[in-house]
Write an enzyme that holds these catalytic residues in place. Sequence first.
Site, mmCIF file in Angstrom:
data_model
loop_
_atom_site.group_PDB
_atom_site.id
_atom_site.type_symbol
_atom_site.label_atom_id
_atom_site.label_comp_id
_atom_site.label_asym_id
_atom_site.label_seq_id
_atom_site.Cartn_x
_atom_site.Cartn_y
_atom_site.Cartn_z
ATOM 1 N N LYS A 157 0.839 -1.210 0.000
ATOM 2 C CA LYS A 157 0.000 0.000 0.000
ATOM 3 C C LYS A 157 0.872 1.258 0.000
ATOM 4 O O LYS A 157 0.611 2.219 -0.734
ATOM 5 C CB LYS A 157 -0.945 -0.020 1.219
ATOM 6 C CG LYS A 157 -2.021 -1.101 1.119
ATOM 7 C CD LYS A 157 -2.777 -1.346 2.421
ATOM 8 C CE LYS A 157 -3.671 -2.583 2.265
ATOM 9 N NZ LYS A 157 -4.434 -2.927 3.478
ATOM 10 N N GLN B 72 -4.651 -1.887 9.747
ATOM 11 C CA GLN B 72 -4.557 -3.205 9.133
ATOM 12 C C GLN B 72 -5.090 -4.278 10.094
ATOM 13 O O GLN B 72 -4.782 -4.275 11.284
ATOM 14 C CB GLN B 72 -3.084 -3.492 8.773
ATOM 15 C CG GLN B 72 -2.865 -4.726 7.936
ATOM 16 C CD GLN B 72 -3.453 -4.636 6.521
ATOM 17 O OE1 GLN B 72 -3.616 -3.550 5.975
ATOM 18 N NE2 GLN B 72 -3.781 -5.768 5.950
ATOM 19 N N ASP C 138 -11.073 2.178 3.963
ATOM 20 C CA ASP C 138 -11.293 0.726 3.898
ATOM 21 C C ASP C 138 -12.785 0.396 3.871
ATOM 22 O O ASP C 138 -13.161 -0.758 3.647
ATOM 23 C CB ASP C 138 -10.687 0.070 5.147
ATOM 24 C CG ASP C 138 -9.452 -0.743 4.832
ATOM 25 O OD1 ASP C 138 -9.273 -1.101 3.658
ATOM 26 O OD2 ASP C 138 -8.689 -1.028 5.769
HETATM 27 N N1 GUN Z 1 -6.569 -7.378 6.321
HETATM 28 C C1 GUN Z 1 -6.781 -8.112 5.208
HETATM 29 N N2 GUN Z 1 -7.372 -7.370 4.255
HETATM 30 C C2 GUN Z 1 -7.530 -6.130 4.776
HETATM 31 C C3 GUN Z 1 -8.072 -4.925 4.263
HETATM 32 O O1 GUN Z 1 -8.539 -4.824 3.127
HETATM 33 N N3 GUN Z 1 -8.060 -3.874 5.116
HETATM 34 C C4 GUN Z 1 -7.563 -3.961 6.376
HETATM 35 N N4 GUN Z 1 -7.589 -2.862 7.143
HETATM 36 N N5 GUN Z 1 -7.048 -5.055 6.871
HETATM 37 C C5 GUN Z 1 -7.022 -6.143 6.072
#
Ligand code: GUN
Length: 294
Positions: free
Chosen positions: A54, A98, A121
């Site tokens: 990211k 995350q 998200d």
């Molecule tokens: N863990 C696995 N996929 C994601 C996601 O798309 N966003 C977040 N915040 N955590 C994750």
Amino acid sequence: MSARIISGTETAKQISEELKNEVAELKATRNIVPGLATVIVGCDGPSLTYVGNKVTMCEKLNMRPERHDLPADISEKELLALIACLNADPAVHGLLVQLPLPKHICETRVLMAISPLKDVDGLHPVNVGKVMIGEDGFLPCTPAGIHELLLRAEVAMEGAEVVVVGRSNIVGKPLASLLMQKRPGANATVTICHSQTRDLKQHTLRADVLIAAIGRPRCITADMVREGTVVIDVGTNEVGKTAEGKRILVGDVDFEAVKEKAAVITPVPGGVGPMTIIMLMKNTLKAAKLALGA
Ligand code: GUN
């Protein structure tokens, strides 16, 4: 006949060019650089890779990444205090924590602490609710990426029988809400199947569009797919490592066998994965514009 393979990597590249132009325009006209704060607690291996990807993508698109790596034993109170700071910081437009979080931290309390206006998200209950009622908010990135892929591949969705296998909060449930909305690339009849579905194959064989978000390697086999189905594989399952230590990833679909029956299929890797990350960037740009009232 072998299926048409839709490349998420190529589609994401196209979108990244579009986003780069929009980022440049925002900088030129308003002197704003979209900022994305990522928060990671502890050092779960896959999470570190995802957050690293990211951050790299932000840099590629000339956005500003701001990475917060916190120790695994940080208290929930300290984490909530950081989120409050980031919510208040005008240079932070998007904010994501995350997942998964360590067991001593309540995921719901943390997600609810993120400002819905920075929730790129799409996991805050306000944004979850907005998807349900078809209001504009932040869509979770994987469902948004799948929708964009279906749109750009010109898959006929109106009235289609869509079967989503998997009911997670991050993919299955929001994706079902999105694909039943009255909008282009949606307006479908959606069925959600899950671990307690009595006869999964009976459902998957009815699908015009089959979306696998189960989290089990090669779980959808050729006998479960009708000729001519559009198959979207959301799974990224690690099934071992190469001699060089690289992760070997496979999807939830038995790709080699299913591609001989499907009309269209997404590969793993290079399918839904790259779309997810580019939609996060799109949401971050949207958050920056939202902050301007644009
Ligand atoms: N863990 C696995 N996929 C994601 C996601 O798309 N966003 C977040 N915040 N955590 C994750």
